[in-house]
Design an enzyme around this catalytic site. Structure first.
Site, short mmCIF file in Angstrom:
data_model
loop_
_atom_site.label_atom_id
_atom_site.label_comp_id
_atom_site.label_asym_id
_atom_site.label_seq_id
_atom_site.Cartn_x
_atom_site.Cartn_y
_atom_site.Cartn_z
N LYS A 1 17.59 69.44 -44.68
CA LYS A 1 18.94 70.06 -44.69
C LYS A 1 19.96 69.10 -44.08
O LYS A 1 21.05 68.92 -44.62
CB LYS A 1 18.82 71.37 -43.90
CG LYS A 1 20.07 72.10 -43.49
CD LYS A 1 20.49 71.88 -42.05
CE LYS A 1 19.52 72.21 -40.96
NZ LYS A 1 19.96 71.90 -39.60
N LYS B 1 26.10 63.46 -34.96
CA LYS B 1 24.72 63.91 -35.18
C LYS B 1 24.22 63.43 -36.56
O LYS B 1 23.04 63.10 -36.72
CB LYS B 1 24.65 65.43 -35.08
CG LYS B 1 23.30 66.05 -35.35
CD LYS B 1 22.27 65.82 -34.26
CE LYS B 1 20.90 66.35 -34.70
NZ LYS B 1 19.89 66.34 -33.69
N THR C 1 22.47 71.93 -36.01
CA THR C 1 22.95 70.77 -36.75
C THR C 1 23.48 71.26 -38.09
O THR C 1 22.72 71.77 -38.92
CB THR C 1 21.81 69.76 -36.98
OG1 THR C 1 21.24 69.41 -35.72
CG2 THR C 1 22.31 68.51 -37.68
P1 NAP Z 1 13.63 77.03 -35.68
O1 NAP Z 1 12.51 76.91 -34.72
O2 NAP Z 1 13.33 77.22 -37.12
O3 NAP Z 1 14.57 78.23 -35.16
C1 NAP Z 1 15.67 78.65 -35.88
C2 NAP Z 1 16.34 79.80 -35.13
O4 NAP Z 1 17.50 80.23 -35.85
C3 NAP Z 1 15.44 81.03 -34.97
O5 NAP Z 1 15.72 81.65 -33.73
C4 NAP Z 1 15.90 81.89 -36.15
O6 NAP Z 1 15.61 83.27 -35.98
C5 NAP Z 1 17.38 81.63 -36.10
N1 NAP Z 1 18.06 81.95 -37.37
C6 NAP Z 1 17.92 81.30 -38.54
N2 NAP Z 1 18.71 81.86 -39.48
C7 NAP Z 1 19.38 82.85 -38.86
C8 NAP Z 1 20.34 83.80 -39.30
N3 NAP Z 1 20.78 83.83 -40.56
N4 NAP Z 1 20.80 84.69 -38.40
C9 NAP Z 1 20.36 84.70 -37.14
N5 NAP Z 1 19.46 83.81 -36.65
C10 NAP Z 1 18.97 82.92 -37.51
O7 NAP Z 1 14.58 75.76 -35.62
P2 NAP Z 1 14.86 74.75 -34.39
O8 NAP Z 1 13.93 73.61 -34.48
O9 NAP Z 1 14.99 75.52 -33.13
O10 NAP Z 1 16.30 74.17 -34.84
C11 NAP Z 1 17.49 74.93 -34.65
C12 NAP Z 1 18.69 74.02 -34.96
O11 NAP Z 1 18.67 72.89 -34.08
C13 NAP Z 1 18.69 73.46 -36.39
O12 NAP Z 1 20.00 73.36 -36.87
C14 NAP Z 1 18.05 72.07 -36.21
O13 NAP Z 1 18.44 71.19 -37.24
C15 NAP Z 1 18.60 71.69 -34.85
N6 NAP Z 1 17.80 70.72 -34.07
C16 NAP Z 1 16.43 70.81 -34.04
C17 NAP Z 1 15.71 69.87 -33.27
C18 NAP Z 1 14.19 69.92 -33.17
O14 NAP Z 1 13.60 68.92 -32.72
N7 NAP Z 1 13.54 71.02 -33.53
C19 NAP Z 1 16.39 68.89 -32.56
C20 NAP Z 1 17.77 68.86 -32.58
C21 NAP Z 1 18.47 69.78 -33.35
P3 NAP Z 1 14.13 83.83 -36.32
O15 NAP Z 1 13.34 83.68 -35.07
O16 NAP Z 1 14.36 85.25 -36.69
O17 NAP Z 1 13.58 83.02 -37.46
#
Ligand code: NAP
Length: 288
Positions: free
Chosen positions: A236, A168, A93
């Site tokens: 964010k 979104k 997102t």
């Molecule tokens: P998360 O668990 O914090 O995972 C983030 C992922 O991004 C991890 O694999 C992290 O790697 C990677 N990452 C972050 N910065 C990076 C960089 N500079 N270079 C390479 N990899 C990087 O977050 P999430 O909940 O999966 O969410 C991911 C996205 O989906 C976000 O944009 C969020 O807003 C969106 N989203 C989340 C949900 C939800 O319910 N969680 C629902 C819809 C959308 P590391 O493992 O090394 O930290």
């Protein structure tokens, strides 16, 4: 279609497994390499040490990373080695502007881009039941469709690049309001001495029922805030929404209120908890 996945976080891990189940996943990359090597052994796919390496071995790249700068870093990295004709689909997102910037960077190398944010939480990612709001060219979507279908219950093409992220943003503003309503109502119910599991069960079946109540209601009333969706990530998103609202002169009071409350919780060290940790401000389980 040789497909690579970048970003094996709370969302990415479930999505990648569903892409693998459908037979498309060939490679993964994660910044913290242990997650990629563990999934590689489990699924029998390659784990690469860099996004550039992953891109040399794939035709379609799916990514789900945290924020705008992270998406642009990954797009710039894969642009150097992904072959012309390749497709990058970003399910993080981020802002519309970032989506359009990613499209422009990749277009210089004859690589297509789709912005494809999702809704449905970690449960939806795990079960392959996400809703995907998609921006980009219809013919590119047609090509990527079988891969995207393996992670989703529904894909809706919203229009040109950026329109997926704009949709979104609507979702994220609504999620803030629902979080406010559920936290306030359940904190009120708890003070009445009700059995809160029963409250959640009965209300979930009526007109006020909703996904957030069903999936986070019981845990929040027990002060369990395991993500889920990290509060700092929703913060964010709401910053992006607030910027868009200011530009279009729309009054988004709930967004502003939620941002302030999330900032309070983040200062107290609760940014990595689920967004249902907002409940702390209603039931007194914060430092306030
Ligand atoms: P998360 O668990 O914090 O995972 C983030 C992922 O991004 C991890 O694999 C992290 O790697 C990677 N990452 C972050 N910065 C990076 C960089 N500079 N270079 C390479 N990899 C990087 O977050 P999430 O909940 O999966 O969410 C991911 C996205 O989906 C976000 O944009 C969020 O807003 C969106 N989203 C989340 C949900 C939800 O319910 N969680 C629902 C819809 C959308 P590391 O493992 O090394 O930290």
């Amino acid at each position: 279609m040789q497909t690579g996945f970048i970003g094996l976080g709370a969302m990415g891990i479930g999505m990648a497994k569903n892409v693998a189940k459908a037979g498309f996943l060939s490679a993964v990359y994660n910044r913290t390499t242990e997650k990629a090597t563990a999934l590689s052994s489990e699924l029998g796919v390659w784990a690469f040490d860099s996004p550039q390496e992953l891109a040399t071995h794939t035709e379609v790249i799916l990514m789900c990373v945290s924020a705008d700068d992270d998406v642009l870093a990954m797009v710039n990295a894969v642009a150097t080695t992904l072959k012309p004709g390749g497709i990058v689909v970003d399910m993080s997102t981020v802002s519309m502007a970032t989506a359009r910037q990613a499209e422009a960077i990749l277009a210089e190398r004859q690589i297509s881009f789709l912005d494809a944010p999702v809704s449905g939480g970690v449960e939806g990612a795990k079960n392959g039941t996400l809703v995907m709001m998609l921006g980009g060219q219809a013919e590119v979507l047609d090509k990527a469709w079988p891969v995207l279908e393996s992670m989703t219950a529904r894909i809706v093409h919203m229009g040109a690049c950026g329109s997926g992220q704009a949709t979104k943003a609507v979702n994220q503003i609504m999620a803030a309001g629902i979080n406010q309503a559920v936290c306030e109502a359940l904190a009120f119910g708890q003070k009445q001495g009700l059995d809160m599991d029963q409250v959640v069960e009965v209300i979930s079946g009526g007109a006020a029922g909703n996904w957030f109540l069903q999936h986070r209601g019981r845990t929040m009333t027990k002060t369990i805030f395991q993500p889920g969706f990290k509060l700092a990530l929703h913060h964010k998103d709401l910053k992006i929404c607030q910027d868009m609202a200011e530009q279009s002169q729309v009054n988004c009071e709930l967004t502003a209120k939620t941002l302030t409350q999330y900032e309070t919780l983040m200062e107290q060290g609760f940014g990595d908890e689920d967004i249902s940790a907002l409940y702390r401000l209603f039931n007194g389980h914060s430092a306030l």
